[in-house]
Design an enzyme around this catalytic site. Structure first.
Site, short mmCIF file in Angstrom:
data_model
loop_
_atom_site.label_atom_id
_atom_site.label_comp_id
_atom_site.label_asym_id
_atom_site.label_seq_id
_atom_site.Cartn_x
_atom_site.Cartn_y
_atom_site.Cartn_z
N CYS A 121 14.97 -2.57 -42.44
CA CYS A 121 16.13 -1.81 -41.97
C CYS A 121 15.79 -1.27 -40.60
O CYS A 121 14.89 -0.41 -40.47
CB CYS A 121 16.43 -0.67 -42.94
SG CYS A 121 17.78 0.40 -42.38
N VAL A 122 16.47 -1.76 -39.58
CA VAL A 122 16.22 -1.35 -38.21
C VAL A 122 17.42 -0.57 -37.72
O VAL A 122 18.48 -1.14 -37.44
CB VAL A 122 15.97 -2.57 -37.30
CG1 VAL A 122 15.64 -2.12 -35.88
CG2 VAL A 122 14.85 -3.44 -37.87
N HIS B 51 15.01 -0.59 -28.22
CA HIS B 51 13.90 -1.05 -29.07
C HIS B 51 14.41 -1.83 -30.28
O HIS B 51 13.86 -2.86 -30.65
CB HIS B 51 13.08 0.16 -29.51
CG HIS B 51 11.76 -0.21 -30.08
ND1 HIS B 51 11.15 0.55 -31.05
CD2 HIS B 51 10.94 -1.25 -29.84
CE1 HIS B 51 10.00 -0.01 -31.39
NE2 HIS B 51 9.84 -1.10 -30.66
N GLU C 55 17.83 5.51 -29.52
CA GLU C 55 18.32 5.86 -28.19
C GLU C 55 18.10 4.75 -27.17
O GLU C 55 18.75 4.70 -26.13
CB GLU C 55 17.64 7.15 -27.71
CG GLU C 55 17.97 8.38 -28.53
CD GLU C 55 17.24 9.60 -28.03
OE1 GLU C 55 17.55 10.72 -28.48
OE2 GLU C 55 16.35 9.43 -27.16
N THR C 56 17.14 3.87 -27.46
CA THR C 56 16.78 2.82 -26.50
C THR C 56 17.13 1.45 -27.08
O THR C 56 17.71 1.35 -28.16
CB THR C 56 15.27 2.89 -26.19
OG1 THR C 56 14.54 2.42 -27.34
CG2 THR C 56 14.84 4.31 -25.83
N ARG D 46 24.88 -0.15 -47.50
CA ARG D 46 24.55 -1.56 -47.76
C ARG D 46 23.29 -1.73 -48.60
O ARG D 46 22.78 -2.83 -48.75
CB ARG D 46 24.43 -2.30 -46.42
CG ARG D 46 25.77 -2.46 -45.70
CD ARG D 46 25.62 -2.65 -44.20
NE ARG D 46 26.93 -2.89 -43.57
CZ ARG D 46 27.78 -1.93 -43.26
NH1 ARG D 46 27.49 -0.63 -43.55
NH2 ARG D 46 28.95 -2.21 -42.72
N TYR E 171 9.29 -5.42 -37.49
CA TYR E 171 8.69 -6.36 -36.53
C TYR E 171 7.54 -7.15 -37.16
O TYR E 171 7.30 -8.30 -36.81
CB TYR E 171 8.18 -5.60 -35.29
CG TYR E 171 7.66 -6.52 -34.22
CD1 TYR E 171 6.29 -6.79 -34.13
CD2 TYR E 171 8.52 -7.12 -33.32
CE1 TYR E 171 5.81 -7.65 -33.16
CE2 TYR E 171 8.05 -7.99 -32.35
CZ TYR E 171 6.69 -8.24 -32.27
OH TYR E 171 6.21 -9.09 -31.32
N GLU E 172 6.87 -6.57 -38.13
CA GLU E 172 5.74 -7.23 -38.79
C GLU E 172 6.18 -8.16 -39.93
O GLU E 172 5.35 -8.83 -40.55
CB GLU E 172 4.77 -6.18 -39.34
CG GLU E 172 3.90 -5.50 -38.28
CD GLU E 172 4.69 -4.50 -37.45
OE1 GLU E 172 5.57 -3.79 -38.01
OE2 GLU E 172 4.43 -4.44 -36.24
N1 LIG Z 1 12.47 1.88 -35.52
C1 LIG Z 1 12.23 0.99 -36.55
C2 LIG Z 1 11.07 0.23 -36.64
N2 LIG Z 1 10.10 0.34 -35.67
C3 LIG Z 1 8.75 -0.16 -35.84
C4 LIG Z 1 8.60 -1.66 -35.58
O1 LIG Z 1 9.19 -2.44 -36.63
C5 LIG Z 1 7.13 -2.04 -35.49
O2 LIG Z 1 6.48 -1.68 -36.68
C6 LIG Z 1 6.45 -1.35 -34.31
O3 LIG Z 1 7.18 -1.66 -33.12
C7 LIG Z 1 4.99 -1.79 -34.16
O4 LIG Z 1 4.90 -3.19 -34.03
N3 LIG Z 1 10.88 -0.64 -37.64
C8 LIG Z 1 11.83 -0.77 -38.64
O5 LIG Z 1 11.65 -1.57 -39.56
N4 LIG Z 1 12.97 -0.03 -38.57
C9 LIG Z 1 13.21 0.85 -37.56
O6 LIG Z 1 14.29 1.52 -37.54
C1 LIG Z 2 14.48 1.03 -33.63
C2 LIG Z 2 13.29 1.91 -33.48
O1 LIG Z 2 12.20 1.45 -33.10
C3 LIG Z 2 13.50 3.39 -33.57
O2 LIG Z 2 12.24 4.00 -33.55
C4 LIG Z 2 14.40 3.85 -32.42
O3 LIG Z 2 13.61 4.29 -31.39
P1 LIG Z 2 14.24 4.80 -29.99
O4 LIG Z 2 15.14 6.01 -30.28
O5 LIG Z 2 13.04 5.11 -29.16
O6 LIG Z 2 15.09 3.65 -29.44
#
Ligand SMILES: Nc1c(NC[C@H](O)[C@H](O)[C@H](O)CO)[nH]c(=O)[nH]c1=O
Ligand SMILES: CC(=O)[C@@H](O)COP(=O)(O)O
Length: 158
Positions: free
Chosen positions: A89-90, A97, A94-95, A136, A66-67
């Site tokens: 890598c995101v 997010h 479960e949600t 990947r 996100y940053e």
């Molecule tokens: N769950 C993942 C995140 N979560 C953190 C967010 O990117 C961000 O840092 C937070 O919401 C605070 O602003 N980030 C990833 O890069 N990959 C993930 O799987």
């Molecule tokens: C994608 C994310 O932010 C990771 O932390 C998944 O969180 P959640 O299981 O609460 O969806």
């Protein structure tokens, strides 16, 4: 499956611009660092392979994907940076997010690229599982970091 057993990192290297004097920033998210470091290493090596100088590659980190938009903006606004490669890598949780992160980053990086008139490359994996990510980041489907780097190189033809 469209990507089953394919190396997705096969790309053309015809007619690449001379990047000897070009300066690159690689912005790397720390989340899932085993994956993002492999992606960033691939991008770094690819830039060197196609003519970039080590001293012209700046590598910085941000906490999460996100940053990346803010990190990319800080790099793109610099006069000594010609292209920005963003690595993340995101992994789906479960949600929802991950959806919010992915959409925000995709739009954010596009906005930075257009605002500063510089290539800002989306090198962010959005896998369903960690294994898909590893596949990947140097696995059976290649390395998206390599692809991100060659994309930055190609965009510098403009
Ligand atoms: N769950 C993942 C995140 N979560 C953190 C967010 O990117 C961000 O840092 C937070 O919401 C605070 O602003 N980030 C990833 O890069 N990959 C993930 O799987
Ligand atoms: C994608 C994310 O932010 C990771 O932390 C998944 O969180 P959640 O299981 O609460 O969806």
């Amino acid at each position: 499956m469209s990507s089953a057993h394919k190396n997705l990192s096969i790309f053309s290297t015809d007619n690449l611009p001379d990047i000897t004097e070009k300066r690159f920033a690689i912005v790397v998210a720390e989340w899932n660092e085993e994956v993002t470091n492999a992606l960033a290493d691939g991008a770094h090596k690819t830039l060197l392979t196609y003519g970039a100088q080590e001293d012209n590659i700046l590598r910085v980190t941000v906490p999460g994907s996100y940053e990346l938009s803010y990190g990319a903006q800080k790099m793109a606004q610099r006069e000594d940076i010609d292209a920005v490669i963003c690595i993340g890598c995101v992994i789906q949780g479960e949600t929802k997010h991950n959806d919010y992160i992915n959409h925000a980053v995709a739009q954010g990086l596009t906005n930075v690229s257009l605002k500063y008139d510089k290539p800002v490359v989306f090198g962010v994996l959005t896998p369903n599982t960690e294994q898909q990510a590893l596949d990947r980041a140097g696995g059976i489907h290649g390395n998206k970091g390599d692809e991100a780097a060659i994309t930055a190189v190609k965009m510098l033809k403009f």
